[in-house]
Design a protein around this motif. Structure first.
Motif, PDB file in Angstrom:
ATOM      1  N   GLY A  86       6.694   4.447  -4.335  1.00  0.00           N
ATOM      2  CA  GLY A  86       7.120   3.702  -5.518  1.00  0.00           C
ATOM      3  C   GLY A  86       8.541   3.990  -5.926  1.00  0.00           C
ATOM      4  N   SER A  92       9.543  -9.511  -3.565  1.00  0.00           N
ATOM      5  CA  SER A  92       9.892  -9.269  -4.974  1.00  0.00           C
ATOM      6  C   SER A  92       9.399  -7.896  -5.399  1.00  0.00           C
ATOM      7  CB  SER A  92       9.290 -10.363  -5.860  1.00  0.00           C
ATOM      8  OG  SER A  92       7.934 -10.090  -6.115  1.00  0.00           O
ATOM      9  N   ARG A  93      10.131  -7.233  -6.243  1.00  0.00           N
ATOM     10  CA  ARG A  93       9.798  -5.886  -6.717  1.00  0.00           C
ATOM     11  C   ARG A  93       8.534  -5.901  -7.579  1.00  0.00           C
ATOM     12  NH1 ARG A  93      10.662  -0.789  -6.282  1.00  0.00           N
ATOM     13  NH2 ARG A  93      10.985   0.519  -8.075  1.00  0.00           N
ATOM     14  N   ALA A  94       8.261  -6.979  -8.252  1.00  0.00           N
ATOM     15  CA  ALA A  94       7.134  -7.039  -9.177  1.00  0.00           C
ATOM     16  C   ALA A  94       5.802  -6.846  -8.451  1.00  0.00           C
ATOM     17  CB  ALA A  94       7.134  -8.354  -9.933  1.00  0.00           C
ATOM     18  N   GLU A  95       5.653  -7.448  -7.308  1.00  0.00           N
ATOM     19  CA  GLU A  95       4.367  -7.368  -6.605  1.00  0.00           C
ATOM     20  C   GLU A  95       4.057  -5.965  -6.095  1.00  0.00           C
ATOM     21  OE1 GLU A  95       2.161  -9.214  -2.738  1.00  0.00           O
ATOM     22  OE2 GLU A  95       3.658 -10.435  -3.737  1.00  0.00           O
ATOM     23  N   VAL A 119       5.224  -3.071  -7.082  1.00  0.00           N
ATOM     24  CA  VAL A 119       5.068  -2.148  -8.195  1.00  0.00           C
ATOM     25  C   VAL A 119       3.697  -2.329  -8.829  1.00  0.00           C
ATOM     26  CG1 VAL A 119       5.905  -1.548 -10.495  1.00  0.00           C
ATOM     27  CG2 VAL A 119       7.515  -1.856  -8.622  1.00  0.00           C
ATOM     28  N   SER A 120       3.270  -3.564  -9.037  1.00  0.00           N
ATOM     29  CA  SER A 120       1.964  -3.780  -9.649  1.00  0.00           C
ATOM     30  C   SER A 120       0.846  -3.298  -8.721  1.00  0.00           C
ATOM     31  CB  SER A 120       1.772  -5.251 -10.028  1.00  0.00           C
ATOM     32  OG  SER A 120       1.770  -6.059  -8.870  1.00  0.00           O
ATOM     33  N   THR A 121       1.027  -3.421  -7.433  1.00  0.00           N
ATOM     34  CA  THR A 121       0.036  -2.913  -6.487  1.00  0.00           C
ATOM     35  C   THR A 121      -0.022  -1.397  -6.550  1.00  0.00           C
ATOM     36  OG1 THR A 121       0.439  -4.795  -5.021  1.00  0.00           O
ATOM     37  CG2 THR A 121      -0.650  -2.877  -4.050  1.00  0.00           C
ATOM     38  N   ASP A 126       0.841   0.436  -9.124  1.00  0.00           N
ATOM     39  CA  ASP A 126       0.213   0.773 -10.410  1.00  0.00           C
ATOM     40  C   ASP A 126      -1.306   0.647 -10.318  1.00  0.00           C
ATOM     41  OD1 ASP A 126       2.682   1.248 -11.522  1.00  0.00           O
ATOM     42  OD2 ASP A 126       2.825  -0.724 -12.491  1.00  0.00           O
ATOM     43  N   TRP A 127      -1.770  -0.399  -9.668  1.00  0.00           N
ATOM     44  CA  TRP A 127      -3.210  -0.625  -9.499  1.00  0.00           C
ATOM     45  C   TRP A 127      -3.832   0.514  -8.688  1.00  0.00           C
ATOM     46  CZ3 TRP A 127      -5.984  -1.938  -4.932  1.00  0.00           C
ATOM     47  CH2 TRP A 127      -7.320  -2.289  -5.149  1.00  0.00           C
ATOM     48  N   GLU A 150      -2.632   3.554  -8.316  1.00  0.00           N
ATOM     49  CA  GLU A 150      -2.581   4.769  -9.136  1.00  0.00           C
ATOM     50  C   GLU A 150      -3.744   4.797 -10.122  1.00  0.00           C
ATOM     51  OE1 GLU A 150       1.384   4.639 -10.742  1.00  0.00           O
ATOM     52  OE2 GLU A 150       2.177   5.877  -9.120  1.00  0.00           O
TER      53      GLU A 150
END
Length: 167
Positions: free
Chosen positions: A113, A122-125, A127-129, A131-132, A134
């Motif tokens: 991360g 894209s950075r959003a995808e 990072v959200s993965t 976070d999920w 984690e």
């Protein structure tokens, strides 16, 4: 092997008997087993509810040492006593091993991360993965801590006082 042979020869040549050599094995192994058991019980009693990962790892190592003692000297003591403790220790080690795996996985996620992920998209995808993942690991750790607490109660319930280790 040569070093071991030299050591054995030096012991007999010196004419002095190593400490505890004349005692029956149960009088040497029993106190060590009891001491290892007490260490585990004492360590867990000192752990806070959050049970830090490094202290749980230390506890896992202590459990492994006790299990090895029990397995090595299993022929000296009643089978029921050593088998019951060994079974409980295996369960504790499995739970703590799984917990340690989640800690390693969390470290990897932090490492991944922290790196630029532009090559993936894209950075959003990503990072959200991350976070999920984690969140999943945090829940798994919570579940393992609960399982450990229950298993530890089962371990402590094994009657070690009447197992013959204190001869």
């Amino acid at each position: 092997i040569e070093d071991w042979g030299c050591f054995l020869e030096s012991v007999t040549e010196s004419g002095t008997e190593p400490p505890l050599a004349s005692l029956p094995i149960d009088r040497v192994a029993g106190p060590r087993i009891l001491k290892a058991h007490r260490r585990i019980v004492k360590r867990y009693a000192k752990l806070p509810d959050t049970q830090p990962a490094d202290r749980l790892h230390r506890l896992r190592i202590d459990a492994k040492k006790l299990r090895y003692l029990l397995q090595f000297f299993s022929s000296v003591y009643p089978h029921d006593a050593t088998a019951a403790l060994t079974t409980e220790l295996k369960k504790i080690q499995n739970i703590l091993g799984a917990f340690n795996d989640t800690v390693a996985q969390q470290r990897l996620l932090v490492e991944v991360g922290g790196h630029p992920m532009a090559a993936i998209g894209s950075r959003a995808e990503p990072v959200s993965t991350i976070d999920w993942l984690e969140g999943l690991l945090a829940q798994r750790q919570k579940d393992l801590r609960n399982a450990f607490s229950k298993q530890f109660e089962s371990f402590v319930a094994v009657d070690i006082q009447n197992a013959g280790f204190n001869t």
